[in-house]
Design a protein around this motif. Structure first.
Motif, short mmCIF file in Angstrom:
data_model
loop_
_atom_site.label_atom_id
_atom_site.label_comp_id
_atom_site.label_asym_id
_atom_site.label_seq_id
_atom_site.Cartn_x
_atom_site.Cartn_y
_atom_site.Cartn_z
N LYS A 328 0.85 -1.19 0.00
CA LYS A 328 0.00 0.00 0.00
C LYS A 328 0.89 1.24 0.00
N ILE A 329 0.54 2.21 -0.83
CA ILE A 329 1.25 3.49 -0.84
C ILE A 329 0.22 4.61 -0.77
N LEU A 330 0.67 5.76 -0.36
CA LEU A 330 -0.18 6.94 -0.36
C LEU A 330 0.30 7.84 -1.50
N ASN A 331 -0.63 8.31 -2.30
CA ASN A 331 -0.26 9.05 -3.51
C ASN A 331 0.15 10.48 -3.16
N HIS A 332 1.32 10.59 -2.56
CA HIS A 332 1.80 11.88 -2.07
C HIS A 332 2.74 12.58 -3.03
N HIS A 333 3.17 11.89 -4.08
CA HIS A 333 4.18 12.47 -4.96
C HIS A 333 3.65 13.69 -5.72
N PRO A 334 4.51 14.65 -5.97
CA PRO A 334 4.12 15.80 -6.79
C PRO A 334 3.61 15.34 -8.14
N SER A 335 2.61 16.04 -8.63
CA SER A 335 1.99 15.67 -9.90
C SER A 335 2.58 16.49 -11.04
N HIS A 336 3.03 15.83 -12.10
CA HIS A 336 3.54 16.55 -13.27
C HIS A 336 2.43 17.35 -13.93
N ALA A 337 1.17 16.90 -13.72
CA ALA A 337 0.05 17.63 -14.32
C ALA A 337 -0.12 19.01 -13.70
N THR A 338 0.37 19.16 -12.45
CA THR A 338 0.29 20.46 -11.78
C THR A 338 1.68 21.08 -11.68
N HIS A 339 2.46 20.91 -12.72
CA HIS A 339 3.79 21.50 -12.83
C HIS A 339 4.72 21.02 -11.72
N GLY A 340 4.54 19.76 -11.31
CA GLY A 340 5.51 19.15 -10.44
C GLY A 340 5.35 19.35 -8.96
N GLY A 341 4.20 19.76 -8.45
CA GLY A 341 4.13 19.80 -6.99
C GLY A 341 3.16 20.82 -6.47
N PRO A 342 3.22 21.02 -5.15
CA PRO A 342 4.12 20.36 -4.21
C PRO A 342 3.59 18.99 -3.77
N ALA A 343 4.42 18.25 -3.02
CA ALA A 343 3.99 16.95 -2.50
C ALA A 343 2.84 17.15 -1.51
N LYS A 344 2.01 16.13 -1.38
CA LYS A 344 0.85 16.23 -0.50
C LYS A 344 0.82 15.04 0.47
N PRO A 345 1.43 15.19 1.64
CA PRO A 345 1.34 14.13 2.64
C PRO A 345 -0.13 13.86 2.99
N ILE A 346 -0.44 12.60 3.32
CA ILE A 346 -1.82 12.21 3.58
C ILE A 346 -1.93 11.65 5.00
N GLY A 347 -2.93 12.11 5.74
CA GLY A 347 -3.16 11.63 7.09
C GLY A 347 -4.07 12.58 7.84
N PRO A 348 -4.53 12.21 9.04
CA PRO A 348 -5.47 13.06 9.82
C PRO A 348 -4.97 14.48 10.04
N LEU A 349 -3.65 14.66 10.19
CA LEU A 349 -3.13 16.00 10.48
C LEU A 349 -3.38 16.97 9.34
N THR A 350 -3.47 16.45 8.10
CA THR A 350 -3.64 17.34 6.94
C THR A 350 -5.04 17.93 6.86
N SER A 351 -5.94 17.52 7.75
CA SER A 351 -7.28 18.12 7.77
C SER A 351 -7.40 19.18 8.85
N ARG A 352 -6.34 19.41 9.62
CA ARG A 352 -6.39 20.36 10.73
C ARG A 352 -5.85 21.72 10.29
N ALA A 353 -6.59 22.77 10.63
CA ALA A 353 -6.24 24.12 10.18
C ALA A 353 -4.92 24.60 10.77
N TRP A 354 -4.71 24.41 12.07
CA TRP A 354 -3.49 24.88 12.71
C TRP A 354 -2.25 24.28 12.05
#
Length: 662
Positions: A328-354
């Protein structure tokens, strides 16, 4: 079960015609997991000697699940992988996405909400040759995030950043007094006691923790226990996540760590406001930020066992067995479709505003995700599955790159992209909406020297006012209403809890963007010690073109739509901030009909009511602005209802007026 004879026959190589015949026998469903030779195959040379093929297949899960073993050995591989990682996929009406690329791993995902962002990677074992020529290998990822391998990877990442002369954005000297946290945890060595210290303005090299507080009780510093924690904190008394953060700090040769719940006195409003206002500098000047990305609260460790790769049996046409792996992997890599990034780590913390400004402002950051470790700095990006240094854009590089471009417009764009992400995140305490992004605001103010008011910049006011609710990011947009308690002026995105976006202009439109409003005065009243944080009141006076209009409300297929009627023009659909209602206000001893934002207890109904259109800017052959209703909160003032865009001919009869917006 033995393979059918048809699959055990050796491949004939005597002529090109036999090769073509073999190609024609590829499985119609999976194309033998080969990116080549399919009607949808694409080829990109990228300066390589031979063009590399890629192919994206969308398979029906029901059809795939009915594939009998022996019919197609490649479809069988897919079913084994799906059985191992996606429980319940058989019988589900879902699409199976299979992404193939020559000499690369195979990515498999399911198009359904419960498996959103979950991807499985199929790859060849590194010890043997690939079972078929287009399948690639993958980097080894340690099965424990606290392993020596992972810590060695972290050390290489950090040293590679510090020693690289090209990482100029990552260099800092911590000379500013505001950069020093008031308190730090002294974690010493494993045999040393943990205690809370007052830094007394001295400079320390320290780590910082970015984490979810969660809903469970949190170990924190208060007025009553501060003296006790300054003497000694039992390691065993700390929650598991804090223990892991201390272990990481010690492993990296550091003695100090900053953890917000312990380094800020939580029941002291004055201490909280002063220290939270320095949050940006605290994270920027930390040696490393430990981001517990996959931990939902302090009880969830970040140093833990990961799921081992699954062995997938595979035999070729001669019956030879090969080592296939799937993980299993998380699709965190920068996307070439969006000019290469940025990377998007995935997890509960990424939904928190602070956590967003902690990510944006950190100089170096470690993301502990469910599947691997990611490293970002203000220059490059690396992860355990792609350990080579990548010059992709990173989230910590957003503001430094914008500032380095010496284009003020780049800084405003960076701010707006950050706000778009921020507005989609969650807050436990609603009043933290402005404080939780004040660290980013502090960096923008330093770069632009602009006045700031409730999430908007006075030097970029016309563009900043053209935010609107993003319906694509808010599936429940039909139920949006105003907040029960005032938090920010209506002209600010902070006045609502909805994901927002800004008016995106192409290069030609951007070149012709001309504000049509003039700022006369502005004022805001901070509620505490942070001038960029919570406010109790705010307003500004603008002068610009106005035209009266009628706003019409109608319901279509369960959704409310709002359109403008302006004399001599066709109807204009507006981007409404939230649901709206008509209302009667007392003004100058008479009732005045207008429109306001709906509250949660309002009954919705169709209406036609007078509003005011206020032009903010012209670009190309368009004009964009605000739809305003008379304020029921402040006399002789107006409140925002939404935005509109129309051809310039729609507002030919405008009249310049000074308006107070609240």
């Amino acid at each position: 079960m033995p393979l059918p004879k048809s699959l055990r026959r050796p491949v004939r190589r005597t002529s090109s015609s036999s090769t073509s015949q073999h190609q024609r026998k590829k499985c119609r469903m999976c194309n033998n997991l080969d990116p080549r030779g399919h009607a949808s195959s694409s080829y990109q040379s990228e300066a390589a000697k031979e063009p590399l093929a890629s192919l994206s297949l969308v398979l029906d899960a029901l059809s795939l699940s009915k594939t009998k073993q022996g019919t197609c050995r490649f479809c069988h591989v897919l079913t084994l992988v799906l059985d191992a990682f996606f429980e319940g996929w058989r019988g589900a009406r879902v699409r199976v996405n299979v992404d193939l690329k020559e000499k690369a791993t195979i990515k498999v995902s399911l198009d359904e909400e419960r498996w959103k962002q979950e991807t499985v990677e199929i790859y060849a074992g590194s010890a043997t040759r690939a079972p078929w020529p287009t399948l690639g290998t993958a980097h080894h990822i340690p099965v424990n995030s606290g392993s020596d391998e992972t810590f060695n990877f972290i050390r290489r990442c950090i040293q590679g950043c510090i020693a690289n002369p090209k990482h100029t954005a990552c260099k800092f000297t911590c000379k500013s007094s505001i950069s020093a946290p008031r308190r730090l945890l002294d974690v010493g060595k494993s045999s040393s006691p943990v205690r809370l210290i007052d830094t007394q303005g001295k400079k320390f090299q320290y780590a910082a923790l970015s984490h979810c507080w969660g809903s469970s009780p949190l170990f924190m510093t208060t007025k009553s226990n501060w003296a006790k924690l300054a003497a000694n904190i039992s390691f065993d008394a700390l929650p598991p996540l804090f223990q892991d953060a201390i272990i990481i700090t010690r492993q990296l040769g550091l003695r100090y760590i900053w953890i917000d719940s312990l380094c800020i006195i939580q029941d002291s409003l004055r201490d909280w406001e002063l220290e939270s206002s320095k949050m940006g500098s605290i994270y920027q000047n930390s040696y490393i930020t430990i981001s517990a990305t996959n931990s939902g609260d302090s009880s969830a460790r970040c140093l833990l066992e990961r799921r081992k790769p699954v062995k997938i049996p595979y035999e070729n046409t001669t019956g030879k067995e090969f080592a296939l792996r799937a993980r299993k992997i998380l699709n965190h890599h920068p996307s070439h479709a969006t000019h290469g990034g940025p990377a998007k780590p995935i997890g509960p913390l990424t939904s928190r505003a602070w956590a967003l400004q902690e990510h944006v402002l950190s100089t170096r950051i470690l993301h502990y995700t469910a599947t691997e470790l990611l490293f970002e700095c203000k220059t490059s990006y690396r992860c355990e599955c792609m350990p080579e240094r990548r010059a992709y854009p990173t989230t910590p590089s957003l503001i430094p790159k914008a500032v380095a471009s010496k284009k003020t417009g780049a800084v405003w764009q960076a701010w707006q992209r950050i706000v778009e992400q921020y507005s989609s995140r969650n807050l436990t305490v609603a009043t933290d909406k402005l404080p939780a992004i004040s660290g980013v605001a502090s960096k923008i103010r330093k770069a632009t020297h602009s006045d700031y008011l409730g999430g908007l910049w006075m030097n970029n006011l016309a563009s900043d006012l053209l935010w609107h609710a993003n319906p694509t990011a808010a599936p429940t947009s039909a139920h949006r209403t105003a907040l029960d308690a005032w938090r920010a002026p209506a002209f600010s995105w902070a006045s609502l809890d909805v994901p927002i976006t800004y008016t995106i202009l192409d290069d030609e439109e951007n070149d012709t963007f001309i504000p049509t409003v003039t700022l006369i005065t502005c004022s805001s009243t901070p509620s505490g010690y942070n001038p960029l944080g919570t406010i109790t009141d705010a307003s500004f006076t603008l002068r610009g073109p106005t035209i009266p209009a009628t706003l019409c409300s109608e319901q279509h297929q369960g959704k409310w739509e709002y359109t403008l009627l302006i004399t001599g023009t066709s109807t204009i659909v507006i981007n409404h901030d939230c649901l709206l209602v008509d209302t009667d206000l007392e003004a100058d001893d008479r009732q005045q009909k207008t429109v306001r934002r709906a509250r949660s207890d309002d009954s919705l109904r169709p209406f036609k009511a007078p509003v005011l259109c206020f032009s903010l800017a012209r670009y190309d052959s368009c004009v964009a602005g605000l739809v305003l209703g008379v304020s029921g909160r402040t006399n002789a003032a107006w409140e925002r209802l939404g935005t509109f865009a129309a051809g310039t001919e729609a507002l030919r009869g405008t009249e310049d007026k000074e308006l107070v917006l609240v």
